[in-house]
Design an enzyme around this catalytic site. Structure first.
Site, PDB file in Angstrom:
ATOM      1  N   LYS A 121       0.837  -1.196   0.000  1.00 14.92           N
ATOM      2  CA  LYS A 121       0.000   0.000   0.000  1.00 14.92           C
ATOM      3  C   LYS A 121       0.878   1.255   0.000  1.00 14.92           C
ATOM      4  O   LYS A 121       0.689   2.161  -0.788  1.00 14.92           O
ATOM      5  CB  LYS A 121      -0.917  -0.028   1.226  1.00 14.92           C
ATOM      6  CG  LYS A 121      -1.764   1.208   1.382  1.00 14.92           C
ATOM      7  CD  LYS A 121      -2.671   1.102   2.590  1.00 14.92           C
ATOM      8  CE  LYS A 121      -3.336   2.443   2.859  1.00 14.92           C
ATOM      9  NZ  LYS A 121      -4.215   2.421   4.021  1.00 14.92           N
TER      10      LYS A 121
ATOM     11  N   GLU B 257      10.766  -4.449   4.301  1.00 19.04           N
ATOM     12  CA  GLU B 257      10.936  -5.815   3.799  1.00 19.04           C
ATOM     13  C   GLU B 257      10.617  -5.893   2.310  1.00 19.04           C
ATOM     14  O   GLU B 257      11.347  -6.489   1.514  1.00 19.04           O
ATOM     15  CB  GLU B 257      10.012  -6.784   4.551  1.00 19.04           C
ATOM     16  CG  GLU B 257      10.355  -6.993   6.010  1.00 19.04           C
ATOM     17  CD  GLU B 257       9.667  -5.996   6.938  1.00 19.04           C
ATOM     18  OE1 GLU B 257       9.296  -4.886   6.492  1.00 19.04           O
ATOM     19  OE2 GLU B 257       9.513  -6.333   8.132  1.00 19.04           O
TER      20      GLU B 257
ATOM     21  N   GLY C 206      -4.381  -2.087   5.317  1.00 22.24           N
ATOM     22  CA  GLY C 206      -3.627  -3.216   4.771  1.00 22.24           C
ATOM     23  C   GLY C 206      -4.301  -4.554   5.037  1.00 22.24           C
ATOM     24  O   GLY C 206      -4.409  -5.403   4.146  1.00 22.24           O
ATOM     25  N   ARG C 207      -4.772  -4.768   6.253  1.00 22.90           N
ATOM     26  CA  ARG C 207      -5.365  -6.064   6.602  1.00 22.90           C
ATOM     27  C   ARG C 207      -6.771  -6.229   6.046  1.00 22.90           C
ATOM     28  O   ARG C 207      -7.394  -7.259   6.239  1.00 22.90           O
ATOM     29  CB  ARG C 207      -5.318  -6.277   8.112  1.00 22.90           C
ATOM     30  CG  ARG C 207      -5.923  -5.148   8.935  1.00 22.90           C
ATOM     31  CD  ARG C 207      -5.489  -5.256  10.399  1.00 22.90           C
ATOM     32  NE  ARG C 207      -5.924  -4.128  11.214  1.00 22.90           N
ATOM     33  CZ  ARG C 207      -5.266  -2.982  11.343  1.00 22.90           C
ATOM     34  NH1 ARG C 207      -4.140  -2.784  10.662  1.00 22.90           N
ATOM     35  NH2 ARG C 207      -5.714  -2.019  12.121  1.00 22.90           N
TER      36      ARG C 207
ATOM     37  N   GLU D  23      -3.825  -6.950  15.075  1.00 23.33           N
ATOM     38  CA  GLU D  23      -3.364  -5.632  14.638  1.00 23.33           C
ATOM     39  C   GLU D  23      -4.502  -4.617  14.763  1.00 23.33           C
ATOM     40  O   GLU D  23      -4.271  -3.426  14.982  1.00 23.33           O
ATOM     41  CB  GLU D  23      -2.832  -5.673  13.195  1.00 23.33           C
ATOM     42  CG  GLU D  23      -1.895  -4.518  12.869  1.00 23.33           C
ATOM     43  CD  GLU D  23      -1.238  -4.607  11.499  1.00 23.33           C
ATOM     44  OE1 GLU D  23      -1.958  -4.582  10.486  1.00 23.33           O
ATOM     45  OE2 GLU D  23       0.007  -4.685  11.430  1.00 23.33           O
TER      46      GLU D  23
ATOM     47  N   HIS E 284      -3.327 -33.516  17.198  1.00 19.37           N
ATOM     48  CA  HIS E 284      -2.184 -34.348  17.589  1.00 19.37           C
ATOM     49  C   HIS E 284      -1.039 -33.497  18.110  1.00 19.37           C
ATOM     50  O   HIS E 284       0.114 -33.934  18.130  1.00 19.37           O
ATOM     51  CB  HIS E 284      -1.742 -35.205  16.401  1.00 19.37           C
ATOM     52  CG  HIS E 284      -2.816 -36.155  15.981  1.00 19.37           C
ATOM     53  ND1 HIS E 284      -2.969 -37.409  16.513  1.00 19.37           N
ATOM     54  CD2 HIS E 284      -3.857 -35.978  15.129  1.00 19.37           C
ATOM     55  CE1 HIS E 284      -4.029 -38.000  15.980  1.00 19.37           C
ATOM     56  NE2 HIS E 284      -4.599 -37.141  15.142  1.00 19.37           N
TER      57      HIS E 284
ATOM     58  N   LYS F 269      10.193  -0.894  13.887  1.00 19.97           N
ATOM     59  CA  LYS F 269      10.687  -0.549  12.544  1.00 19.97           C
ATOM     60  C   LYS F 269      11.782   0.507  12.646  1.00 19.97           C
ATOM     61  O   LYS F 269      12.825   0.424  11.999  1.00 19.97           O
ATOM     62  CB  LYS F 269       9.562   0.043  11.692  1.00 19.97           C
ATOM     63  CG  LYS F 269       8.527  -0.928  11.176  1.00 19.97           C
ATOM     64  CD  LYS F 269       7.557  -0.164  10.263  1.00 19.97           C
ATOM     65  CE  LYS F 269       6.327  -0.974   9.935  1.00 19.97           C
ATOM     66  NZ  LYS F 269       5.320  -0.210   9.186  1.00 19.97           N
TER      67      LYS F 269
HETATM   68  O1  F6P Z   1       3.708  -2.799   9.528  1.00 18.82           O
HETATM   69  C1  F6P Z   1       2.358  -3.087   9.526  1.00 18.82           C
HETATM   70  C2  F6P Z   1       1.748  -2.891   8.184  1.00 18.82           C
HETATM   71  O2  F6P Z   1       1.586  -1.541   7.944  1.00 18.82           O
HETATM   72  C3  F6P Z   1       0.446  -3.629   8.020  1.00 18.82           C
HETATM   73  O3  F6P Z   1      -0.613  -2.955   8.584  1.00 18.82           O
HETATM   74  C4  F6P Z   1       0.384  -3.797   6.552  1.00 18.82           C
HETATM   75  O4  F6P Z   1      -0.552  -4.770   6.186  1.00 18.82           O
HETATM   76  C5  F6P Z   1       1.808  -4.178   6.255  1.00 18.82           C
HETATM   77  O5  F6P Z   1       2.571  -3.417   7.158  1.00 18.82           O
HETATM   78  C6  F6P Z   1       2.268  -3.950   4.856  1.00 18.82           C
HETATM   79  O6  F6P Z   1       2.142  -2.608   4.512  1.00 18.82           O
HETATM   80  P1  F6P Z   1       2.306  -2.141   3.001  1.00 18.82           P
HETATM   81  O7  F6P Z   1       1.199  -2.765   2.226  1.00 18.82           O
HETATM   82  O8  F6P Z   1       2.206  -0.643   3.038  1.00 18.82           O
HETATM   83  O9  F6P Z   1       3.649  -2.603   2.518  1.00 18.82           O
END
Ligand code: F6P
Length: 532
Positions: free
Chosen positions: A215, A221, A272-273, A358, A389, A498
């Site tokens: 987003k 990452e 995002g979620r 979250e 199990h 972060k």
């Molecule tokens: O760090 C949390 C977060 O912002 C989540 O809420 C989100 O789903 C994820 O990182 C990825 O964010 P983006 O889509 O901006 O890379």
């Protein structure tokens, strides 16, 4: 938490625990709740199953094996009314900026609203936004169909994390029975290079499409993985970044700065979620095609409409969210276990972890004031029968009571004889064993019973049913968040780590431990290979 200075002034509402309805529930808990026995409840109420079960769109729910009575539920519904849950729901649906710390609307439901559909009280901008949603959806699905038909492309790699990974990864797996367009799908989320490295080893640049899903297009990452994938592509002689790297983002400019110019967008009012329904769902759209992707949206919309219109006593997200409040705040249960009895739903627990924890893992109310009550439980789980199990021992005989949520699917999508009946029998048996227990006269072999479970049943794991199931989960999280008085739509809690990681990355390179605490400094030295 720092609330931005221009945080809109909202009318302060009393903390829920000071409300008369909360105190009535506490009195009810003391008088009856703590002694509630499921076996006695069924013996004393021949209609208990009928009362506590219901058919919602695509999802049948049996909530009767939970530690509540009709009176408990009635008191919880009164609490919801006092907290104005229905009003808050309507405010969300019509586009009010209910994400108050980020001053944004929360409109993921718009992503699955049929074109042109107006709802009562819609804000003036909604028709225009809905038109944009459908134009983007049409373009996205046209692209997905084109890619499906392109036999030169054999591999699709989704690079994203959190909501930009968990939704598509879960759904592509869940709907594998609806095809994969003859392509392999890979999901790379972790900054750990082992993950990307393992995927890249099996790929050729000209037959691979990378979906860079973010987003913000700033997530560390995802940026690292995108950089590495672009570098690999160039090093392998790949041609045509515009055809092989697709941005799924609300930040086209940042994607373009990385050289990714083919983008499908979405909006800041999609958390995002909650973004599987947007361009972030591209991997799923490629896997199952536009018709099935639209069916997923339809199922979610049907659940949205149920949440919006069903009377409180038959409103499944409301009932589930209130049960969550009862368990967390009155029974004191600290976690909930989710067990999908369908191997294709293996990633559902991880997806729901982000959704619940979250959204509602907060310790201040929506004004930033500390809460005097517990919020989100820890959510965890694994598919049945595997969990049986492993950790089900604790569910049956451990010292903590952990409500179990079973998600079962009546019809299998395979034709192997003997499996489905065994699977469903196990789902039923676990719920039954947890409730009934068994006395044996030997402590080791005693099952206390009276342990709660909910049973969510889909007829088949169709796109429409998956959409409805996920929207149900979104809305139940919304309900408990409303009762607790928190903003379920921000996630400031992920920020500090972060920031510190950015600083420590520099220090790992330089070795500068100035000002660090003793442990971090010691570990930094170790990680740099220094003797203690
Ligand atoms: O760090 C949390 C977060 O912002 C989540 O809420 C989100 O789903 C994820 O990182 C990825 O964010 P983006 O889509 O901006 O890379």
């Amino acid at each position: 938490m720092n609330v931005p200075e221009n945080h809109p002034k909202e009318t302060r509402v009393p903390s829920v625990h000071t409300r008369a309805e909360w105190q009535e529930l506490q009195a009810h808990w003391r008088a009856q709740g703590s002694r509630f026995d499921l076996r006695a409840a069924f013996a004393g109420d021949a209609q208990r199953f009928q009362h506590f079960s219901q058919q919602a769109p695509e999802v049948f729910a049996d909530l009767s094996k939970n530690l509540w009575s009709r009176e408990t539920e009635a008191l919880l519904l009164r609490l919801a009314a006092a907290c104005g849950v229905a009003g808050q729901r309507d405010a969300m649906l019509r586009g009010e900026p209910i994400n108050s710390t980020e001053q944004r609307a929360v409109l993921h439901t718009l992503l699955r609203r049929p074109a042109g559909l107006a709802l009562p009280g819609d804000r003036a901008e909604i028709p225009g936004l809905l038109a944009q949603v459908h134009a983007t959806l049409d373009a996205m699905l046209a692209f997905a169909e084109q890619l499906r038909a392109d036999t030169r492309i054999t591999d699709v790699v989704n690079i994203g994390i959190g909501g930009s990974d968990l939704g598509p990864a879960m759904a592509v797996r869940a709907l594998a029975a609806y095809g994969s367009a003859g392509k392999r799908f890979h999901f790379v989320s972790n900054v750990d290079g082992h993950e990307l490295d393992a995927v890249l080893r099996g790929l050729r640049p000209q037959s691979t499409v990378f979906l860079v899903a973010s987003k913000t297009f700033t997530t560390a990452e995802t940026m690292q993985n995108a950089h590495s994938a672009l570098a690999w592509f160039a090093a392998q002689g790949g041609q045509g970044v515009d055809r092989h790297f697709i941005g799924l983002t609300a930040n086209d400019a940042a994607a373009a700065a990385l050289g990714i110019t083919t983008c499908f967008g979405f909006w800041d009012w999609v958390g995002g979620r909650y973004s599987l329904w947007s361009a972030i769902g591209m991997a799923l759209a490629i896997a199952v095609g536009g018709v099935h992707f639209r069916a997923l949206l339809d199922g979610a919309h049907a659940m949205d409409e149920h949440f919006r219109t069903a009377p409180p006593e038959h409103n499944l997200p409301l009932r589930l969210g209130l049960l969550d409040v009862w368990y967390r705040n009155f029974c004191g249960f600290t976690s909930r276990c989710i067990a999908p009895y369908h191997a294709a739903l293996a990633r559902l627990p991880a997806y729901l972890q982000q959704l619940e924890m979250e959204s509602n893992g907060k310790r201040v109310d929506r004004h930033g004031a500390p809460l005097a009550l517990a919020t989100a439980p820890v959510l965890w789980g694994e598919p049945g029968t595997n969990g049986q199990h492993a950790f089900f021992q604790l569910l049956h005989q451990g010292t903590d009571v952990v409500p179990l949520e079973i998600v079962a699917v009546r019809q299998a999508a395979h034709a192997l004889p003997g499996h489905q009946d065994k699977l469903l029998a196990n789902a039923l048996a676990q719920a039954q064993a947890l409730m009934l227990g068994r006395a044996s006269g030997d402590g080791h072999r005693d099952f206390p019973g009276n342990r709660p479970s909910s049973f969510l049943l889909l007829d088949a794991l169709t796109p429409r049913a998956l959409g409805a199931l996920l929207a149900l989960q979104e809305h139940r999280v919304f309900v408990s968040g409303c009762v607790w008085g928190i903003n379920s739509f921000d996630q400031w809690g992920v920020e500090l780590g972060k920031q510190l990681a950015t600083d420590l990355e520099q220090r790992l390179r330089s070795g500068d431990a100035t000002g660090l605490d003793g442990s971090t400094a010691g570990l930094l030295g170790r990680l740099r290979g220094a003797a203690p």
